[in-house]
Design a protein around this motif. Structure first.
Motif, PDB file in Angstrom:
ATOM      1  N   GLU A   1     -16.430  23.957  30.131  1.00 40.92           N
ATOM      2  CA  GLU A   1     -17.789  24.189  30.764  1.00 40.92           C
ATOM      3  C   GLU A   1     -18.875  23.809  29.683  1.00 40.92           C
ATOM      4  O   GLU A   1     -19.942  23.429  30.166  1.00 40.92           O
ATOM      5  CB  GLU A   1     -17.834  25.903  30.921  1.00 40.92           C
ATOM      6  CG  GLU A   1     -19.224  26.244  31.502  1.00 40.92           C
ATOM      7  CD  GLU A   1     -19.188  27.749  31.780  1.00 40.92           C
ATOM      8  OE1 GLU A   1     -20.198  28.381  32.035  1.00 40.92           O
ATOM      9  OE2 GLU A   1     -17.974  28.420  31.651  1.00 40.92           O
ATOM     10  N   GLU A   2     -18.461  24.154  28.388  1.00 41.41           N
ATOM     11  CA  GLU A   2     -19.477  23.760  27.315  1.00 41.41           C
ATOM     12  C   GLU A   2     -19.811  22.190  27.337  1.00 41.41           C
ATOM     13  O   GLU A   2     -20.834  21.724  27.146  1.00 41.41           O
ATOM     14  CB  GLU A   2     -19.021  24.174  25.845  1.00 41.41           C
ATOM     15  CG  GLU A   2     -19.253  25.632  25.849  1.00 41.41           C
ATOM     16  CD  GLU A   2     -18.472  26.029  24.435  1.00 41.41           C
ATOM     17  OE1 GLU A   2     -17.929  25.365  23.863  1.00 41.41           O
ATOM     18  OE2 GLU A   2     -18.979  27.549  24.046  1.00 41.41           O
ATOM     19  N   ASN A   3     -18.531  21.560  27.541  1.00 39.46           N
ATOM     20  CA  ASN A   3     -18.672  20.142  27.387  1.00 39.46           C
ATOM     21  C   ASN A   3     -19.584  19.512  28.757  1.00 39.46           C
ATOM     22  O   ASN A   3     -20.213  18.623  28.635  1.00 39.46           O
ATOM     23  CB  ASN A   3     -17.580  19.514  27.654  1.00 39.46           C
ATOM     24  CG  ASN A   3     -16.639  19.500  26.203  1.00 39.46           C
ATOM     25  OD1 ASN A   3     -17.194  19.781  25.090  1.00 39.46           O
ATOM     26  ND2 ASN A   3     -15.319  19.604  26.369  1.00 39.46           N
ATOM     27  N   TRP A   4     -19.155  20.263  29.900  1.00 39.03           N
ATOM     28  CA  TRP A   4     -19.905  19.873  31.261  1.00 39.03           C
ATOM     29  C   TRP A   4     -21.536  20.241  30.874  1.00 39.03           C
ATOM     30  O   TRP A   4     -22.148  19.280  31.431  1.00 39.03           O
ATOM     31  CB  TRP A   4     -19.385  20.762  32.363  1.00 39.03           C
ATOM     32  CG  TRP A   4     -20.130  20.455  33.590  1.00 39.03           C
ATOM     33  CD1 TRP A   4     -19.793  19.313  34.507  1.00 39.03           C
ATOM     34  CD2 TRP A   4     -21.160  21.223  34.142  1.00 39.03           C
ATOM     35  NE1 TRP A   4     -20.760  19.482  35.428  1.00 39.03           N
ATOM     36  CE2 TRP A   4     -21.572  20.556  35.434  1.00 39.03           C
ATOM     37  CE3 TRP A   4     -22.123  22.369  33.507  1.00 39.03           C
ATOM     38  CZ2 TRP A   4     -22.966  21.072  35.968  1.00 39.03           C
ATOM     39  CZ3 TRP A   4     -23.149  22.798  34.469  1.00 39.03           C
ATOM     40  CH2 TRP A   4     -23.238  22.159  35.652  1.00 39.03           C
ATOM     41  N   GLU A   5     -21.613  21.265  30.566  1.00 40.58           N
ATOM     42  CA  GLU A   5     -23.214  21.670  30.116  1.00 40.58           C
ATOM     43  C   GLU A   5     -23.989  20.756  29.198  1.00 40.58           C
ATOM     44  O   GLU A   5     -24.996  20.285  29.377  1.00 40.58           O
ATOM     45  CB  GLU A   5     -23.364  23.160  29.693  1.00 40.58           C
ATOM     46  CG  GLU A   5     -24.823  23.459  29.286  1.00 40.58           C
ATOM     47  CD  GLU A   5     -24.742  24.971  28.781  1.00 40.58           C
ATOM     48  OE1 GLU A   5     -25.964  25.446  28.442  1.00 40.58           O
ATOM     49  OE2 GLU A   5     -23.856  25.591  28.766  1.00 40.58           O
TER      50      GLU A   5
ATOM     51  N   VAL B   1     -27.443  15.922  28.672  1.00 40.53           N
ATOM     52  CA  VAL B   1     -27.652  14.631  28.226  1.00 40.53           C
ATOM     53  C   VAL B   1     -28.223  13.790  29.501  1.00 40.53           C
ATOM     54  O   VAL B   1     -29.010  12.901  29.279  1.00 40.53           O
ATOM     55  CB  VAL B   1     -26.278  13.975  27.511  1.00 40.53           C
ATOM     56  CG1 VAL B   1     -26.295  12.495  27.432  1.00 40.53           C
ATOM     57  CG2 VAL B   1     -26.059  14.785  26.187  1.00 40.53           C
ATOM     58  N   VAL B   2     -27.307  13.762  30.653  1.00 41.78           N
ATOM     59  CA  VAL B   2     -27.802  12.908  31.838  1.00 41.78           C
ATOM     60  C   VAL B   2     -29.280  13.442  32.169  1.00 41.78           C
ATOM     61  O   VAL B   2     -29.863  12.397  32.642  1.00 41.78           O
ATOM     62  CB  VAL B   2     -26.713  13.233  32.610  1.00 41.78           C
ATOM     63  CG1 VAL B   2     -27.145  12.565  34.313  1.00 41.78           C
ATOM     64  CG2 VAL B   2     -25.192  12.746  32.585  1.00 41.78           C
ATOM     65  N   GLU B   3     -29.320  14.808  32.083  1.00 36.31           N
ATOM     66  CA  GLU B   3     -30.740  15.147  32.584  1.00 36.31           C
ATOM     67  C   GLU B   3     -31.795  14.760  31.757  1.00 36.31           C
ATOM     68  O   GLU B   3     -32.930  14.194  32.306  1.00 36.31           O
ATOM     69  CB  GLU B   3     -30.927  16.552  32.592  1.00 36.31           C
ATOM     70  CG  GLU B   3     -32.134  17.356  33.102  1.00 36.31           C
ATOM     71  CD  GLU B   3     -32.118  18.737  33.015  1.00 36.31           C
ATOM     72  OE1 GLU B   3     -33.267  19.390  33.191  1.00 36.31           O
ATOM     73  OE2 GLU B   3     -30.930  19.369  32.814  1.00 36.31           O
TER      74      GLU B   3
ATOM     75  N   GLY C   1     -36.301  10.541  30.726  1.00 35.26           N
ATOM     76  CA  GLY C   1     -36.826   9.587  29.792  1.00 35.26           C
ATOM     77  C   GLY C   1     -36.946   8.364  30.342  1.00 35.26           C
ATOM     78  O   GLY C   1     -38.060   7.998  30.323  1.00 35.26           O
ATOM     79  N   ILE C   2     -36.129   7.934  31.279  1.00 30.90           N
ATOM     80  CA  ILE C   2     -36.232   6.766  32.029  1.00 30.90           C
ATOM     81  C   ILE C   2     -37.439   6.941  33.076  1.00 30.90           C
ATOM     82  O   ILE C   2     -38.271   5.956  33.229  1.00 30.90           O
ATOM     83  CB  ILE C   2     -34.962   6.535  32.987  1.00 30.90           C
ATOM     84  CG1 ILE C   2     -33.839   6.056  32.081  1.00 30.90           C
ATOM     85  CG2 ILE C   2     -35.221   5.390  33.918  1.00 30.90           C
ATOM     86  CD1 ILE C   2     -32.415   5.732  32.832  1.00 30.90           C
TER      87      ILE C   2
ATOM     88  N   GLN D   1     -34.105  26.362  29.719  1.00 34.15           N
ATOM     89  CA  GLN D   1     -33.298  26.575  31.126  1.00 34.15           C
ATOM     90  C   GLN D   1     -31.672  26.961  30.753  1.00 34.15           C
ATOM     91  O   GLN D   1     -31.200  27.637  31.044  1.00 34.15           O
ATOM     92  CB  GLN D   1     -33.504  25.565  32.147  1.00 34.15           C
ATOM     93  CG  GLN D   1     -34.449  25.794  32.842  1.00 34.15           C
ATOM     94  CD  GLN D   1     -34.875  24.573  33.650  1.00 34.15           C
ATOM     95  OE1 GLN D   1     -33.883  23.816  34.006  1.00 34.15           O
ATOM     96  NE2 GLN D   1     -36.053  24.578  34.547  1.00 34.15           N
ATOM     97  N   GLY D   2     -31.441  26.064  29.857  1.00 28.51           N
ATOM     98  CA  GLY D   2     -29.809  26.332  29.542  1.00 28.51           C
ATOM     99  C   GLY D   2     -29.475  27.402  28.528  1.00 28.51           C
ATOM    100  O   GLY D   2     -28.746  28.255  28.839  1.00 28.51           O
TER     101      GLY D   2
END
Length: 303
Positions: free
Chosen positions: A94-98, A103-105, A110-111, A241-242
């Motif tokens: 769960e921590e890795n997914w978060e 990172v993706v968000e 940024g893009i 949020q996180g």
């Protein structure tokens, strides 16, 4: 198999012990069995031996039950350890997914910011770009600007009101649902609305004033307010949020006892400030500070 063999061996020892303590006449009579069948005897000497055999059997049963209980306890401990290990694996996943989702968000944001900023800078310094925007009717841009502003401003105000209602409700399930879905609201309403509003707003400066670089003074004011809002929103809303979600998870783990986590309560005031930025943005677009008398000379200047 080992316990069964031990039980048979113990029973054999008990029987042999009974035969060993038996009187000689009983032993001799037992040795003269016919056809392998011991003759029934009504001698009172059998009673003590029967009692002895019964107590030994009860002791063996008790030991067997105790051993079974120990085995069950060990099995339970093993399952608990496996369960704890699985919980640890789930927490790490769960921590890795978060972390991956964050990172993706951030990469997506940024893009998006780089693309939108490049579009604005190109129109500010190079003139109308792309060139086809000069041929789009002004009413099309105006409609898109109103729709984008409604999605953008409405999304900010709506999520602020929803979060306040969820926190006041104090329902752990409702809070977890909200903080799990609020990023989707940002992606589905706020960012697309802001993108549409800025694209169509730039088109309005082209059709109304000839280009973004030569637009009246209220246009830079709008960009200044929008930049301040973006910095505030990113630092106080997106960045928390996180953390708020993790705080809610910990609060739910205690069955919702105690006060709502402080970071969740503090978000209310940061969201209210974001709403004031939206109001200031709309005020600048409608009141056009510094340029309104130029287009409406019958009205006194507001600024």
């Amino acid at each position: 198999m080992v316990r069964s063999t031990s039980l048979v061996a113990a029973a054999a020892l008990v029987v042999s012990g009974v035969s060993a303590f038996a009187p000689a006449s009983l032993s001799s009579s037992s040795s003269t069995m016919m056809g392998g069948v011991r003759p029934r005897s009504s001698s009172p000497l059998h009673a003590p031996f029967a009692l002895n055999l019964s107590s030994e059997a009860e002791e063996l049963v008790a030991k067997k039950n105790a051993a079974a209980a120990v085995d069950a306890e060990e099995a339970g401990s093993g399952m608990s350890l496996e369960a704890l290990q699985q919980v640890g694996v789930d927490v790490r996943e769960e921590e890795n997914w978060e972390l991956d989702s964050k990172v993706v968000e951030l990469a997506g944001l940024g893009i998006w910011m780089a693309s939108l900023s490049g579009f604005i800078f190109a129109n500010n310094w190079l003139g109308p770009w792309p060139s086809f925007m000069s041929h789009i009717p002004e009413r099309i841009f105006f409609t898109g600007h109103m729709l984008g502003g409604m999605l953008f401003g409405g999304g900010i105000i709506m999520t602020t009101a929803l979060e306040w209602l969820c926190v006041k409700n104090r329902n752990p399930t409702v809070l977890m649902f909200y903080f799990d879905k609020v990023p989707l609201l940002d992606m589905a309403l706020v960012l697309p609305g802001l993108t549409l509003a800025m694209f169509s707003g730039t088109g309005l400066t082209i059709t109304r004033y000839g280009g973004l670089g030569i637009a009246p003074a209220h246009i830079p004011v709008v960009f200044y307010i929008l930049t301040a809002f973006a910095a505030w929103w990113g630092a106080t809303d997106l960045a928390t949020q996180g953390k708020a979600m993790r705080a809610i998870d910990e609060w739910v783990a205690t069955n919702g006892e105690g006060e709502i986590p402080q970071i969740v309560q503090d978000r209310f005031w940061s969201n209210i400030t974001s709403c004031f930025f939206v109001i200031a943005l709309y005020a600048a677009m409608v009141l056009k500070p510094g340029t309104l008398p130029q287009y409406t000379p019958h009205l006194a200047p507001f600024f």
